[in-house]
Design a protein around this motif. Structure first.
Motif, PDB file in Angstrom:
ATOM      1  N   SER A  70     -17.955   6.267  11.362  1.00 23.38           N
ATOM      2  CA  SER A  70     -19.372   6.201  10.985  1.00 23.38           C
ATOM      3  C   SER A  70     -20.221   6.691  12.155  1.00 23.38           C
ATOM      4  O   SER A  70     -19.722   6.881  13.263  1.00 23.38           O
ATOM      5  CB  SER A  70     -19.757   4.778  10.589  1.00 23.38           C
ATOM      6  OG  SER A  70     -19.693   3.932  11.716  1.00 23.38           O
ATOM      7  N   ASN A  76     -15.029   3.199   9.055  1.00 21.44           N
ATOM      8  CA  ASN A  76     -15.396   2.797   7.698  1.00 21.44           C
ATOM      9  C   ASN A  76     -14.175   3.049   6.832  1.00 21.44           C
ATOM     10  O   ASN A  76     -13.845   4.190   6.545  1.00 21.44           O
ATOM     11  CB  ASN A  76     -16.607   3.595   7.205  1.00 21.44           C
ATOM     12  CG  ASN A  76     -17.114   3.098   5.879  1.00 21.44           C
ATOM     13  OD1 ASN A  76     -16.689   2.066   5.377  1.00 21.44           O
ATOM     14  ND2 ASN A  76     -18.032   3.843   5.302  1.00 21.44           N
ATOM     15  N   ASN A  92     -14.893  -2.626   7.852  1.00 19.19           N
ATOM     16  CA  ASN A  92     -14.654  -2.184   9.214  1.00 19.19           C
ATOM     17  C   ASN A  92     -13.418  -2.948   9.684  1.00 19.19           C
ATOM     18  O   ASN A  92     -13.454  -4.182   9.742  1.00 19.19           O
ATOM     19  CB  ASN A  92     -15.871  -2.507  10.083  1.00 19.19           C
ATOM     20  CG  ASN A  92     -15.682  -2.142  11.536  1.00 19.19           C
ATOM     21  OD1 ASN A  92     -14.586  -1.840  11.995  1.00 19.19           O
ATOM     22  ND2 ASN A  92     -16.766  -2.179  12.284  1.00 19.19           N
TER      23      ASN A  92
END
Length: 143
Positions: A70, A76, A92
């Motif tokens: 990300s 992600n 995450n």
């Protein structure tokens, strides 16, 4: 239906029914994300994400995973059905206790639970979309 009086668990499944879940508690927050990655994901002007605790949801069925970095440098990870391709949730790996649920039930009585209370990444939103009046909006991801 008042979301505070809603009966849990709430059931939902992917398009083909191979993956399903039982949501045992109200999401911690629900956001509409307008970043370009979410626009690609949703094939729409934004994607609705419900933040839920991993302990508040039970999944069944086989899921595949895809990952990307990300803008913040976090990973992600996305879980999705390998048969119909529906996204189920993101997370995450550094914070596995918080899931970003993508798949919502279609029951009209339950959908109120997934109404966004904030719009994020509006600096990347489509010019023709207007954030509803009175809803909190952030240019990027709030800290």
């Amino acid at each position: 239906m008042d979301i505070f009086l809603m009966n849990f668990p709430i059931k939902a499944s992917c398009q083909c029914g191979q993956v399903s879940y039982l949501l045992k508690a109200k999401p911690k927050k629900v956001m509409a994300c307008h970043c370009t990655e979410c626009q690609k994901l949703a094939t729409a002007p934004y994607s609705v994400t419900a933040a839920v605790l991993a302990e508040d949801i039970d999944f069944s069925g086989e899921m595949n995973e895809w990952r990307r970095s990300s803008d913040s440098g976090n990973v992600n990870a996305a879980k999705f059905c390998p048969q119909c391709g529906n996204r189920i949730y993101h997370y995450n790996p550094a914070e596995p206790t918080l899931l970003k649920l993508k798949l919502k039930p279609i029951d009209a009585d339950v959908m109120a639970l997934f109404e966004p209370t904030a719009h994020i990444w509006i600096k990347e939103k489509q010019s023709w979309f207007e954030v509803p009046e009175g809803v909190t909006a952030f240019d990027t991801m709030p800290t």
